[in-house]
Design an enzyme around this catalytic site. Structure first.
Site, PDB file in Angstrom:
ATOM      1  N   CYS A 102       0.824  -1.212   0.000  1.00  0.00           N
ATOM      2  CA  CYS A 102       0.000   0.000   0.000  1.00  0.00           C
ATOM      3  C   CYS A 102       0.860   1.264   0.000  1.00  0.00           C
ATOM      4  O   CYS A 102       0.444   2.295  -0.486  1.00  0.00           O
ATOM      5  CB  CYS A 102      -0.996  -0.009   1.151  1.00  0.00           C
ATOM      6  SG  CYS A 102      -0.322  -0.359   2.755  1.00  0.00           S
ATOM      7  N   VAL A 162       0.049   4.327  -2.345  1.00  0.00           N
ATOM      8  CA  VAL A 162      -0.352   5.651  -1.841  1.00  0.00           C
ATOM      9  C   VAL A 162       0.520   6.745  -2.460  1.00  0.00           C
ATOM     10  O   VAL A 162       0.032   7.804  -2.840  1.00  0.00           O
ATOM     11  CB  VAL A 162      -0.298   5.701  -0.297  1.00  0.00           C
ATOM     12  CG1 VAL A 162      -0.524   7.128   0.211  1.00  0.00           C
ATOM     13  CG2 VAL A 162      -1.339   4.771   0.308  1.00  0.00           C
TER      14      VAL A 162
END
Lengths: 475, 504
Positions: free
Chosen positions: B150, B154
């Site tokens: 992630c 991001v």
């Protein structure tokens, strides 16, 4: 420089040859031949630096250190894995920090609780959802003594203000709500997560517990996570010595125990790496001395008992001798039974925390020799404590890679390896006896007088199991 | 020699000395009064608590769900010589590896680019470049299959551009296949991660390979963690004489023989075969939810017939073989017909112990659909069906399945719910048997409902994943597990009564 050191250094150089130039130079700083005397200037490793991308480090992250190691075992607080679902899932009850309590009612250790971030949380932020989550948890678990918010990577990247949410809701609930900024990209390993967790204990719960009375014999047992019941076995010894263990950090710990350690007369620290920070703080702020000890294997246990007793009066010192006298026959019997089966066996260790050095004595009690040892996330002070207890020419490794571990095994031919789950099964394929030395391979305890017989039994069953001989090794 | 009885944690902490220690330790814990704890414990079993529990929207408690990159790594490790390569923070990869190690009791190599604070600020290009160079030089893969954590998602790392740069700088060979997939942990689950990686790999390595039809059938297992299933499908197709390519053969890496040597790449789908998969006559997926995008891609881009035929349970397996027979033009061989006969015979023999038994199930979407179908085929009654990773589509499909049988009338489907929801359900509406992964054992403890371990992860029992759950052999294995779990429980419950029978 002795020939054993030179030989080991030559072997290390050969292993390093496979790396691209830049990485080779970097990795060379993390591998060395041991010089217990400290005279060899080049026999020191560099530690606590970034892992190289692409080499297959074994290391984890700050979240693993803060949630998995320090905060996770605190039994009567709810620990939220704040962010996407994976981190909490993969670390769900994997460290076996045993505790007493009724899970889901007054304790929460074996639960996986997560805000399960979705795309909208990334886009709009997760603070609102966190606030609501805290309220939902309070409804469902009214006996929780606190709530920890353990941040995963995105939380820090999208700029959420979990501190503000915590502050507001803590005031409303009247229990500590601890924001822990342990996003996985912070720092170079689990180690920073330990430090961050220590700092949040200091800032949110330390000194805030209730203890009716104090005695001159009050101690806190720090840095024992009660893996397979380790802390209980250690506590038993301290109590038999006549000491009163007022706090146990953080295996089977309650929030209250985190609060009252400041009333101890002495802090006793087992895992120095993960909790030295808070001991230093309590020394500076509260004037509480601290001491390291080692409860692996009889030799180190006897020495540690005497060292601990030396901080107290004659009564405790006499008790210490009585405790040693009581258990020595049992320890001798364990050694007598297992040493002949393990004498001369060579061990390679690659672990974390205190184990790369603290377990050496226990192996030596069984006649085994640790020929290589290394830390996943050690610092210089760990290595300075390690050099003197390892033999000359032993391999010292910092942040070793899969490739290096395999190569050293091939060349040094250890009779058994102690490392983690990621390493375990490649060693099984190699036909090298292996024990997980993070989780005790689901056994334990290994600490204290009750732990050593289990340790000895386990090493024996692994080294001498007949199934290894069935492997048809290709020449 | 003094003999010593060695007690580990299983016995040690039941000793009086420890029980006293635990009691005395309470003095420092500021515990709730025992009466209060009992009161709250009882309250958690009530309908009132269930209502509060189901009202929560912002927190998951004991979810049966994990994130995308786990599925991506699982997918890529099934290709020969392939190193899973994860752009992002290193802790994630440590977790993925551990998780799969614990289930399969097998090693798994996977690379991380160890991104830290500086990458968060400047992006992960340098990590990717150095990572690709190191991984290639040190571990000599034939393919590096890139997915993301992630963190990389991001900050928006551009995988395509990064890989191109690595090749331009000649850090890795230009002809080295480096497929990639974006696998954000905050979207979907490992079911989608598998799908995205499969699509990423197939689209990358088949580019420009469209040529003569090879007459083969591609098989995609999906996120299937039963290594026995891989052996089983190969056995069946070979027996039948069907020419096939198994795309991502996880059995090679997660069920490799012990030869005294550790092989980083013990096998898997040969890359040549995978590259030629574009020229197959058709593709069959054995799971639906972990192959949605891939199958769509195959239909559209390869113009292949792409069928989803999950073969768990008798009817599903019948349909699988019927369709395969149509595709290949070959009649179903007698051996397979015989296997069917044996499986059905077993069901008939065991039906008295399953008929009318009420079940709670928690797990992955495709496995749940198969298990519910099988249970109803022998008179079992599914009651609570919890699928944390399930969506509306799953819910509708499961409802449709339940509507096909009178045994499905009691069931409720809970997509997106977790095992803490299930705990409430099992208290307010108890069932006879629970089916779920190892973490469901906490439900067994709390509610006393016997657990049959199926699905992923299975950490606390060994070798279950080696036994196939697909095909008629799978039916036989599942029926054996189900009926004997019922009988084990019957023995436990009747141990002090006259009903402790020796013939059942």
């Amino acid at each position: 420089m002795s020939t054993t050191i030179k030989d080991t250094q030559k072997m290390i150089a050969e292993v390093l040859d496979a790396y691209p130039e830049k990485t080779k130079k970097e990795r060379a700083r993390h591998l060395t031949a041991n010089d217990p005397t400290g005279q060899c200037g080049s026999c020191k490793v560099k530690a606590n630096t970034k892992s190289r991308p692409g080499v297959m480090t074994v290391r984890g992250c700050a979240y693993a250190g803060a949630k998995g190691v320090v905060w996770g075992p605190v039994k009567d607080q709810i620990t939220i894995s704040h962010g996407p679902v994976g981190c909490g899932q993969y670390s769900w009850w994997s460290r076996r920090n045993y505790y007493n309590g009724q899970t889901g009612v007054d304790t929460f250790g074996t639960m996986h609780i997560t805000t399960d971030f979705q795309e909208r949380d990334i886009v709009y932020g997760g603070d609102k959802g966190l606030d609501a989550a805290l309220h939902e948890l309070k409804e469902l678990f009214p006996l929780a003594k606190g709530i920890g918010i353990l941040s995963e990577c995105p939380v820090g990247l999208i700029g959420d203000d979990i501190e503000a949410v915590s502050k507001r809701v803590a005031k409303e609930f009247g229990i500590p709500i601890v924001p822990v900024r342990c996003e996985g990209f912070r720092g170079v390993s689990q180690s920073l997560g330990h430090h961050i967790a220590n700092d949040t204990i200091r800032d949110y719960v330390l000194g805030k517990g209730k203890l009716e009375k104090t005695t001159p014999y009050d101690v806190a047992l720090i840095g024992d996570y009660n893996i397979g019941g380790d802390a209980w076995a250690s506590r038993k010894i301290l109590e038999e010595m006549g000491l009163r263990v007022i706090a146990q950090w953080t295996g089977d710990a309650s929030v209250n125990e985190l609060g009252i350690a400041t009333k101890a007369k002495l802090n006793l620290i087992h895992c120095y790496r993960s909790m030295n920070y808070i001991c230093r703080h309590m020394e500076e702020e509260y004037g509480i001395p601290w001491d390291e000890f080692n409860f692996f294997g009889p030799t180190k246990i006897y020495a540690s008992i005497r060292k601990i007793a030396s901080h107290f009066d004659d009564r405790i010192r006499e008790n210490a001798e009585k405790v040693i006298e009581k258990y020595k026959p049992v320890m001798d019997a364990v050694v007598e039974r297992f040493r002949p089966r393990l004498e001369g066996k060579k061990v390679m260790l690659y672990v974390g925390g205190l184990r790369p050095r603290h377990t050496i004595g226990a192996y030596e009690d069984l006649g085994m020799e640790v020929i290589a040892s290394g830390y996943e996330f050690g610092h210089n002070d760990d290595y300075h404590r390690t050099y003197p207890v390892m033999k000359e020419g032993a391999v010292i490794m910092d942040d070793a890679t899969l490739y290096e571990l395999e190569e050293f095994t091939r060349r040094m031919k250890p009779d058994m390896v102690g490392s983690g789950i990621k390493e375990k099964y490649s060693y099984h394929k190699m036909g090298v006896p292996f024990r997980q030395m993070h989780s005790w391979d689901y056994s334990g305890p290994y600490h204290g007088f009750d732990g050593f017989p289990v340790f000895a039994r386990d090493m024996d069953m692994t080294v001498n199991n007949p199934a290894w001989n069935l492997i048809r090794r290709k020449k | 020699m003094k003999t010593i009885r060695i007690k580990d944690h299983n016995e040690l902490f039941q000793e009086q000395a420890y029980l006293e220690q635990f009691e005395n330790k309470r003095a420092f814990e500021a515990p709730w009064p025992k009466e209060k704890v009992r009161e709250i414990a009882e309250w958690t079993k009530t309908a009132e608590y269930q209502e509060k529990n189901f009202a929560r929207k912002n927190i998951k408690i004991n979810p049966a769900k994990a994130c995308q990159p786990l599925g991506a790594i699982f997918c890529s490790s099934g290709f020969d010589g392939t190193m899973p390569f994860v752009q992002g923070a290193q802790g994630c990869v440590a977790y993925f590896r551990s998780h799969l190690n614990r289930h399969f009791k097998e090693p798994l190599a996977a690379i991380s680019t160890s991104m830290t604070e500086d990458a968060a600020v400047f992006g992960g290009l340098n990590n990717m470049l150095e990572g690709l160079e190191n991984a290639y030089t040190l571990y000599h893969p034939k393919m590096l299959a890139v997915c993301t954590t992630c963190m990389a998602e991001v900050i928006g790392d551009d995988l395509h551009a990064y890989i191109r740069t690595a090749k331009e700088k000649e850090l890795i060979p230009r002809d080295l296949p480096v497929p990639f997939a974006h696998t954000p942990s905050f979207v979907g689950s490992y079911v989608n991660g598998y799908d995205n990686m499969m699509k990423g790999i197939l689209s990358a390595i088949t580019t420009g390979r469209k040529g003569e039809p090879n007459g083969k059938i591609n098989i995609i297992m999906g996120f299937d963690t039963y290594t026995g299933d891989y052996h089983e499908i190969k056995r069946l197709l070979r027996m039948w004489g069907v020419d096939f390519t198994l795309l991502s053969d996880a059995s090679a890496i997660f069920d490799s023989p012990n030869t005294g040597q550790y092989k980083l790449y013990p096998g898997g789908t040969p890359l040549e075969d995978a590259m030629d998969s574009i020229n197959a006559s058709s593709t069959i997926a054995l799971q639906q939810y972990s192959t949605l995008k891939t199958m769509d891609y195959i239909r559209k881009e390869w113009s292949q017939k792409a069928l989803v035929l999950p073969p768990i349970g008798v009817k599903n397996t019948d349909f699988f073989f019927e369709q395969l027979s149509k595709l290949t033009g070959k009649p179903i061989p007698q051996e397979i017909e015989d296997e069917r006969g044996r499986a059905v015979d077993a069901m008939v023999d065991s039906h008295p112990y399953v008929h009318g038994k009420r079940f709670a199930l928690v797990g992955d979407p495709d496995l749940l659909l198969g298990l519910v179908s099988l249970l109803m085929e022998m008179g079992g009654i599914p009651v609570h069906i919890v699928c944390t990773m399930g969506d509306k589509k799953f819910e509708d499909e499961m409802q449709g399945l339940l509507a096909e049988s009178p045994f499905g009338s009691e069931a409720k489907v809970y997509a997106g719910k977790d095992m803490w929801h299930l705990r409430s359900l099992m208290f307010t509406d108890p069932v006879d048997i629970l089916i779920g992964n190892s973490y469901a054992k906490f439900l067994w403890r709390d509610t006393g409902t016997p657990l049959i371990r199926m699905g992923f992860p299975l950490f606390d029992r060994h070798h279950l994943h080696r036994y196939p759950v697909i095909g008629y052999q799978g039916v036989l294995n599942l029926v054996t597990m189900i009926v004997n779990s019922v009988l084990d429980e019957m023995d436990r419950k009747t141990i002090d009564t006259m009903s402790f029978d020796v013939i059942r």
